[in-house]
Motif scaffolding. Structure first.
Motif, PDB file in Angstrom:
ATOM      1  N   GLU A   1       0.861  -1.181   0.000  1.00  0.00           N
ATOM      2  CA  GLU A   1       0.000   0.000   0.000  1.00  0.00           C
ATOM      3  C   GLU A   1       0.902   1.237   0.000  1.00  0.00           C
ATOM      4  OE1 GLU A   1      -2.096  -0.327   3.677  1.00  0.00           O
ATOM      5  OE2 GLU A   1      -3.276  -2.057   3.041  1.00  0.00           O
ATOM      6  N   THR A   2       0.373   2.353  -0.474  1.00  0.00           N
ATOM      7  CA  THR A   2       1.116   3.611  -0.375  1.00  0.00           C
ATOM      8  C   THR A   2       0.440   4.498   0.668  1.00  0.00           C
ATOM      9  OG1 THR A   2      -0.144   4.616  -2.168  1.00  0.00           O
ATOM     10  CG2 THR A   2       1.913   3.530  -2.763  1.00  0.00           C
ATOM     11  N   HIS A   3       1.255   5.157   1.463  1.00  0.00           N
ATOM     12  CA  HIS A   3       0.720   6.002   2.535  1.00  0.00           C
ATOM     13  C   HIS A   3       1.331   7.387   2.566  1.00  0.00           C
ATOM     14  CE1 HIS A   3      -1.496   2.712   4.387  1.00  0.00           C
ATOM     15  NE2 HIS A   3      -0.429   1.955   4.207  1.00  0.00           N
TER      16      HIS A   3
ATOM     17  N   LEU B   1       4.424   1.362  -4.578  1.00  0.00           N
ATOM     18  CA  LEU B   1       3.968  -0.024  -4.566  1.00  0.00           C
ATOM     19  C   LEU B   1       5.062  -0.955  -5.081  1.00  0.00           C
ATOM     20  CD1 LEU B   1       0.337   0.414  -5.958  1.00  0.00           C
ATOM     21  CD2 LEU B   1       1.017  -0.068  -3.591  1.00  0.00           C
ATOM     22  N   ILE B   2       4.980  -2.208  -4.700  1.00  0.00           N
ATOM     23  CA  ILE B   2       5.935  -3.219  -5.148  1.00  0.00           C
ATOM     24  C   ILE B   2       5.878  -3.361  -6.660  1.00  0.00           C
ATOM     25  CG2 ILE B   2       6.433  -5.701  -5.116  1.00  0.00           C
ATOM     26  CD1 ILE B   2       5.375  -5.712  -2.210  1.00  0.00           C
ATOM     27  N   ASP B   3       7.057  -3.333  -7.293  1.00  0.00           N
ATOM     28  CA  ASP B   3       7.200  -3.614  -8.720  1.00  0.00           C
ATOM     29  C   ASP B   3       7.446  -5.119  -8.811  1.00  0.00           C
ATOM     30  OD1 ASP B   3       8.368  -4.239 -11.205  1.00  0.00           O
ATOM     31  OD2 ASP B   3       9.464  -2.357 -11.324  1.00  0.00           O
ATOM     32  N   LEU B   4       6.469  -5.878  -9.254  1.00  0.00           N
ATOM     33  CA  LEU B   4       6.573  -7.330  -9.240  1.00  0.00           C
ATOM     34  C   LEU B   4       7.722  -7.859 -10.094  1.00  0.00           C
ATOM     35  CD1 LEU B   4       2.856  -8.492  -9.133  1.00  0.00           C
ATOM     36  CD2 LEU B   4       4.576  -8.624  -7.334  1.00  0.00           C
TER      37      LEU B   4
ATOM     38  N   ALA C   1       3.505  -7.150   7.182  1.00  0.00           N
ATOM     39  CA  ALA C   1       4.136  -7.025   5.862  1.00  0.00           C
ATOM     40  C   ALA C   1       4.431  -8.386   5.258  1.00  0.00           C
ATOM     41  CB  ALA C   1       5.422  -6.204   5.963  1.00  0.00           C
ATOM     42  N   ARG C   2       4.901  -9.309   6.076  1.00  0.00           N
ATOM     43  CA  ARG C   2       5.234 -10.640   5.575  1.00  0.00           C
ATOM     44  C   ARG C   2       3.973 -11.348   5.076  1.00  0.00           C
ATOM     45  NH1 ARG C   2       8.335 -14.468   9.593  1.00  0.00           N
ATOM     46  NH2 ARG C   2       6.699 -13.620  10.900  1.00  0.00           N
ATOM     47  N   ASP C   3       2.864 -11.148   5.761  1.00  0.00           N
ATOM     48  CA  ASP C   3       1.608 -11.810   5.386  1.00  0.00           C
ATOM     49  C   ASP C   3       0.993 -11.222   4.129  1.00  0.00           C
ATOM     50  OD1 ASP C   3       1.912 -13.351   7.685  1.00  0.00           O
ATOM     51  OD2 ASP C   3       0.739 -11.951   8.897  1.00  0.00           O
TER      52      ASP C   3
END
Length: 118
Positions: free
Chosen positions: A23-25, A49-52, A68-70
């Motif tokens: 998520e972005t905050h 956001l994560i760049d896959l 975060a891990r989940d």
């Protein structure tokens, strides 16, 4: 904070540092303040956001904070995964100074953990 310390502490010729989340905050002003107290300017960083594609090619992925891990995408089998179970300082309550102290505590823990990576 982790990105700021990683870029300052880890050798640039051995590490490419990218920071992202599910998520972005936005950038927390308290994080900027406590990092500046330790001589690290993160004011130009931003929440992304994560760049896959990058994620799937990374050698090491470090997740921070409890969930975060989940929430993180499936980490590829060939990738080393490290989880630092840190409290999210943005969730701290209390007076301004008490919340700032929470950010300082997490800042110091992140600095210690990144230094141990070397």
């Amino acid at each position: 904070m982790a990105e700021g310390y990683a870029k300052k502490i880890l050798p640039a010729n051995k590490f490419k540092i990218e920071s992202a989340g599910v998520e972005t905050h936005g950038l927390n002003p308290m994080a900027v303040k406590v990092m500046a107290e330790d001589g690290v300017d993160i004011s130009k960083q931003y929440s992304k956001l994560i760049d896959l594609q990058y994620f799937n090619m990374a050698d090491v992925i470090i997740t921070l904070c409890g969930d975060a891990r989940d929430k993180c995408p499936m980490i590829p089998a060939q990738t080393k995964s490290i989880h630092w179970s840190l409290l999210d300082p943005a969730q701290a309550t209390g007076t301004f100074e008490e919340r700032l102290e929470g950010f300082r505590n997490i800042r110091d823990e992140i600095k210690k953990l990144i230094t141990e990576l070397i």
